[in-house]
Design an enzyme around this catalytic site. Structure first.
Site, PDB file in Angstrom:
ATOM      1  N   ASN A  43       6.338  60.088  85.842  1.00 20.50           N
ATOM      2  CA  ASN A  43       6.886  61.093  84.931  1.00 20.50           C
ATOM      3  C   ASN A  43       8.409  61.031  84.791  1.00 20.50           C
ATOM      4  OD1 ASN A  43       7.403  62.109  87.453  1.00 20.50           O
ATOM      5  ND2 ASN A  43       6.802  64.202  86.991  1.00 20.50           N
ATOM      6  N   CYS A  44       9.037  60.025  85.379  1.00 25.51           N
ATOM      7  CA  CYS A  44      10.484  59.820  85.255  1.00 25.51           C
ATOM      8  C   CYS A  44      10.778  59.226  83.879  1.00 25.51           C
ATOM      9  CB  CYS A  44      10.957  58.877  86.356  1.00 25.51           C
ATOM     10  SG  CYS A  44      12.663  58.321  86.188  1.00 25.51           S
ATOM     11  N   ASP A  45      11.698  59.835  83.143  1.00 23.62           N
ATOM     12  CA  ASP A  45      12.028  59.370  81.791  1.00 23.62           C
ATOM     13  C   ASP A  45      12.470  57.912  81.765  1.00 23.62           C
ATOM     14  OD1 ASP A  45      11.445  61.865  80.763  1.00 23.62           O
ATOM     15  OD2 ASP A  45      13.546  62.515  80.681  1.00 23.62           O
TER      16      ASP A  45
END
Length: 115
Positions: free
Chosen positions: A9-11
């Site tokens: 979920n890290c951009d």
């Protein structure tokens, strides 16, 4: 085998995965949280590059460390801290056989790394 390490979920990890997919680069993704840290070669990364290149000193996880941990940081402490808090590692990490790992994501760096 090309491997990408990070947190799904890290951009920045999402941008790197999208870029790899768009360029039809075959890779295996390892999520620090869901896949665990047992098989992550953090010690190797730190031994090769030093903890300063591996840890993200702008992260919330870094800011959460005690002043004593920050000022006393060395390779051994960094390896121990990343096992407890993998979000300390700069993300994503792109690894390939025979090449130094690439930390973070910049298009030009990935193009050069994969050339």
């Amino acid at each position: 085998m090309i491997r990408l390490y990070g947190i799904k979920n890290c951009d920045t990890v999402q941008k790197a995965r999208k870029w790899l997919d768009q360029h039809q680069v075959s890779y295996e993704f390892h999520d620090f949280r869901s896949d665990g840290m047992d098989s992550v070669p953090v010690d190797e990364w730190i031994n090769t590059l030093g903890w300063e290149k591996v840890l993200n000193k702008r992260s919330t996880s870094w800011r959460a460390l005690s002043d004593e941990q920050k000022t006393g940081m060395d390779d051994t402490l960094a390896a121990a801290c990343t096992q407890k808090e993998p979000t300390l590692i700069k993300r994503p990490v792109l690894t390939m056989p025979g090449k130094t790992p690439a930390f973070g994501f910049k298009t030009a760096d990935y193009e050069a790394h994969l050339a």
